[in-house]
Enzyme design. Structure first.
Site, PDB file in Angstrom:
ATOM      1  CG  HIS A  72      10.616   5.655  -8.952  1.00  0.00           C
ATOM      2  ND1 HIS A  72      10.185   5.620  -7.840  1.00  0.00           N
ATOM      3  CD2 HIS A  72      11.915   5.701  -8.947  1.00  0.00           C
ATOM      4  CE1 HIS A  72      11.165   5.655  -6.856  1.00  0.00           C
ATOM      5  NE2 HIS A  72      12.372   5.858  -7.515  1.00  0.00           N
ATOM      6  CE1 TYR A 201       1.321   5.400  -2.537  1.00  0.00           C
ATOM      7  CE2 TYR A 201       2.714   4.238  -4.038  1.00  0.00           C
ATOM      8  CZ  TYR A 201       2.075   5.401  -3.430  1.00  0.00           C
ATOM      9  OH  TYR A 201       2.412   6.627  -4.235  1.00  0.00           O
ATOM     10  N   PRO A 293      -2.902  12.729  -0.171  1.00  0.00           N
ATOM     11  CG  PRO A 293      -1.174  12.304   1.409  1.00  0.00           C
ATOM     12  CD  PRO A 293      -2.826  12.946   1.190  1.00  0.00           C
ATOM     13  CE1 TYR A 384       1.383   6.283  -7.185  1.00  0.00           C
ATOM     14  CE2 TYR A 384       3.039   6.509  -8.848  1.00  0.00           C
ATOM     15  CZ  TYR A 384       2.729   6.578  -7.367  1.00  0.00           C
ATOM     16  OH  TYR A 384       3.609   6.801  -6.400  1.00  0.00           O
TER      17      TYR A 384
END
Length: 389
Positions: A72, A201, A293, A384
């Site tokens: 990704h 998200y 998470p 990230y």
């Protein structure tokens, strides 16, 4: 029985450490309370940082990951039906890989089975760590109704938050800090195509949602839910209806639903124990730290612990002590940065019980700033995809 390193906990971090040490010629024994089938049934993280992928490759378990993992190069962030994409390649210069923790664990089991390393000892009870503050530690346990003892040079606790390893360190020695969040993640696994080829998200006045995946026909979705709820309070129809309300409209319209094949509700917490080493006992992963998470840091932090610890143990077995002396400080420096990021992203995306309209507007303003600022997107992406080891 004697070994150089006794590893308590046979999840992915314990297996990875054992694999790396075995390849370096260091003998290990791995103790696991649960049966192998139970370990492989755990549904956990699926986003691997580049450093984690590199570690798995160097450990000789990267072949299936390379074939079946999904690379990704970005992710979508949404708020009030507005969504934008953060390009990891543009902002951080590297991607992440989606590959389930269950698959990582299976690959590590397969590697140990194919080697001449001692098999993982499953079904152990009453594990007790002795003499961790001496140069001659040992571990006792029961298996099959028989008492056993392992003498070793080092003990490594990979046995999670509820394990015995952290509690072996005296309370006067360890410092623990914690933030318990007033909500959980209700997760559903379904044999349906993902709603998007990348993760979404979503921030919403109704609460957070995440659209994720495991493969082309296996989707993983989450909605924020009260921590007092139970998974059985959420029949499939209720879950899918709520998920649609929280996702951006384009995703909600194309969402493919189906029967859940796994459903669970996990509470969220931030937890850190210092130090991560006491004498000849070292902590790894959830035994020392827990993160929400939201930023996909749990497994990745455990792997970075393994990186620092394996370097130290390999050096120590060769007579050099400096790596082990620095292990806790090196690991915790990265842990705290990841804890900060996970806390920030969790706070940004979730609805708290006492939030007002002001809080929601502040979240939306910060998300809008993230959308419009290259600098903000770079900070997000760098964290990230994973800070360097």
């Amino acid at each position: 029985m004697r070994t150089q390193v006794c590893i308590v906990g046979g999840g992915p971090s314990g297996l990875l450490l054992g694999q790396i040490l075995h390849r370096a010629g260091i003998d290990t024994r791995i103790l696991e309370r649960r049966p192998r089938a139970h370990v492989l049934s755990r549904i956990r993280a699926g986003v691997l940082e580049g450093g984690t992928v590199d570690m798995l490759r160097r450990a000789g378990v990267g072949d299936r990951l390379a074939r079946e993992g999904f690379v990704h190069t970005g992710t979508r962030v949404a708020s009030r039906d507005r969504a934008f994409r953060i390009d990891f390649a543009e902002s951080a210069g590297k991607p992440v890989t989606v590959y389930g923790q269950t698959e990582v664990t299976q690959d590590l089991y397969d590697a140990r089975d194919a080697s001449d390393a001692a098999p993982v000892i499953h079904g152990v009870e009453g594990v007790t760590i002795h003499g961790a503050d001496t140069d001659v530690p040992h571990v006792t346990y029961d298996a099959g109704g028989t008492a056993h003892r392992i003498d070793c040079d080092w003990v490594v606790g990979c046995d999670g938050f509820h394990g015995v390893s952290r509690r072996t360190i005296p309370e006067a020695v360890r410092t623990e800090v914690e933030r318990v969040y007033p909500f959980g993640w209700l997760g559903v696994l379904s044999e349906t195509p993902p709603v998007d080829h990348e993760l979404i998200y979503a921030n919403s006045p109704r609460g957070f949602a995440l659209a994720s995946m495991r493969n082309e026909n296996l989707s993983r979705y989450y909605v924020q839910a009260p921590v007092t709820d139970r998974a059985e309070d959420w029949p499939d129809d209720r879950f899918w209806d709520e998920l649609r309300r929280r996702l951006p409209a384009d995703a909600a319209e194309t969402l493919v639903t189906g029967p859940s094949i796994e459903k669970s509700l996990a509470p969220l917490r931030s937890f850190i124990c210092e130090p991560m080493r006491w004498g000849r006992l070292c902590l790894v992963g959830d035994a020392a730290h827990i993160v929400p998470p939201t930023g996909a840091k749990g497994l990745n932090l455990a792997v970075s612990d393994v990186h620092y610890l394996s370097e130290g143990l390999i050096a120590a077995c060769g007579g050099e002590a400096e790596g082990m002396d620095r292990y806790s400080d090196r690991a915790l420096a990265r842990v705290w940065k990841a804890v900060r990021y996970s806390w920030w992203f969790t706070t940004l995306m979730h609805r708290y019980p006492d939030d007002t309209a002001f809080h929601q507007k502040m979240q939306e303003a910060e998300i809008a700033y993230l959308d419009g600022s290259p600098a903000a997107r770079t900070v997000f992406a760098e964290n990230y995809v994973g800070l360097p080891f």
